[in-house]
Motif scaffolding. Sequence first.
Motif, PDB file in Angstrom:
ATOM      1  N   GLY A 296      39.908  66.545  44.678  1.00  0.00           N
ATOM      2  CA  GLY A 296      38.945  67.227  43.826  1.00  0.00           C
ATOM      3  C   GLY A 296      37.549  67.247  44.412  1.00  0.00           C
ATOM      4  O   GLY A 296      37.297  66.724  45.503  1.00  0.00           O
ATOM      5  N   PRO A 297      36.594  67.821  43.694  1.00  0.00           N
ATOM      6  CA  PRO A 297      35.251  68.042  44.240  1.00  0.00           C
ATOM      7  C   PRO A 297      34.360  66.805  44.258  1.00  0.00           C
ATOM      8  O   PRO A 297      33.310  66.819  44.892  1.00  0.00           O
ATOM      9  CB  PRO A 297      34.673  69.105  43.296  1.00  0.00           C
ATOM     10  CG  PRO A 297      35.357  68.839  41.985  1.00  0.00           C
ATOM     11  CD  PRO A 297      36.752  68.398  42.344  1.00  0.00           C
ATOM     12  N   ASP A 298      34.735  65.746  43.563  1.00  0.00           N
ATOM     13  CA  ASP A 298      33.898  64.556  43.510  1.00  0.00           C
ATOM     14  C   ASP A 298      33.817  63.907  44.891  1.00  0.00           C
ATOM     15  O   ASP A 298      34.833  63.472  45.434  1.00  0.00           O
ATOM     16  CB  ASP A 298      34.486  63.551  42.509  1.00  0.00           C
ATOM     17  CG  ASP A 298      33.609  62.308  42.363  1.00  0.00           C
ATOM     18  OD1 ASP A 298      32.537  62.243  43.012  1.00  0.00           O
ATOM     19  OD2 ASP A 298      34.002  61.399  41.607  1.00  0.00           O
TER      20      ASP A 298
END
Length: 374
Positions: A296-298
């Motif tokens: 994911g983008p984290d």
Amino acid sequence: MAPPAAAVEAIPIGVRLKTDVEYRPDRPSPYRARVRWWDPESKSRKSLSAAKESEDEAQEWLTGLIEAAEAGTNPSLATMPLADYGSANMELALRELELKARDPYLSGWKLRVLPALGHLPVRMITNGGVDRTVQNWIADEHGRSTVKNSLAVLVRVMEQAVRDGIIKVNPARVTGWQKLYKPAEDELLNPRALALPDWQALVQLADTLVSASYGEYRGWDEVVLFAACTAARIGEVSGCRVGDIDTTNWIWTVRRQTTPAPGGLVGKGTKGKRARQVPIIEEIRPLVAQRVLAAGPDPDARLFTGPRGGRISTAVLRDATHWDTVVTKLGYEHLRRHDLRHTGLTWFAGAALTAHLSVLRAPRSLPTAIAAAR
């Protein structure tokens, strides 16, 4: 797993015990061992049971209770896991020990003995189990004094178990473990000695480890390939975050690692106390890209996790994939998790030999040298 000590009732000495083992195929531990007796005081029927993975384990558990009852030993001690027994008897075990030795002994108990053996009932700890535990400590690069202190506190706790009548012989009194440092030291002088020979051997190892793991978790394959192809430590692979990966230039900035600590695994800086950049070779770029997408983008999301999303360590990888059994079956019986790093360094050194002969005197610079040579 042994029942909590508070739930275990003492079996009176001399009573007639009736035992049985029931097979329940729908359970994770399908063999239920049970012992029953008539209490002479209350005139009521009492029982004690435990679920085991095999019939042999069930019979061994029953035998232990019978012997404990015959010897007058409270079953709450006979079935107690090492972690609980040590917590209840540590002061007795460490009596007459010099104060300066207590801290390293207790540290060895918390950081090494409990993670390796703490879940086992005292009666189930064997010489072979202690041998393999010590060997794994050495393979994980713990120093001689660290292993000595960890083994010494285990010896003292198990000696107390002998006094309590739980076991007859102390299984922690193992000898010859110091000799295991010789091949480890030889390998440090020549890291090529135990490196995997080629890419096919690495892929075969990764696939076999996955097949041997519970649920055939593909994440173990990715961890093994990534560790070998970046010449990284397993703790560093565990500490890798999405934000550490540059997919434009295909560079991994190694900033942290995961290490054991009281209460579980924790993150800290790299072994060299500084960040370093490692090139990501073409063979594993699709793997890395897929992991970045899945995480994911984290930027703080971990690139690699266990099957339940938890942190991994060299011990977790070993236990989850049955590493020792797998490498022995493949003919690499001396291969440790850390040898994935040696494999990568060996391959990098071979690729960089012609253009960067001088870097062989500084192994930590090999990944950077490879990047420059490509």
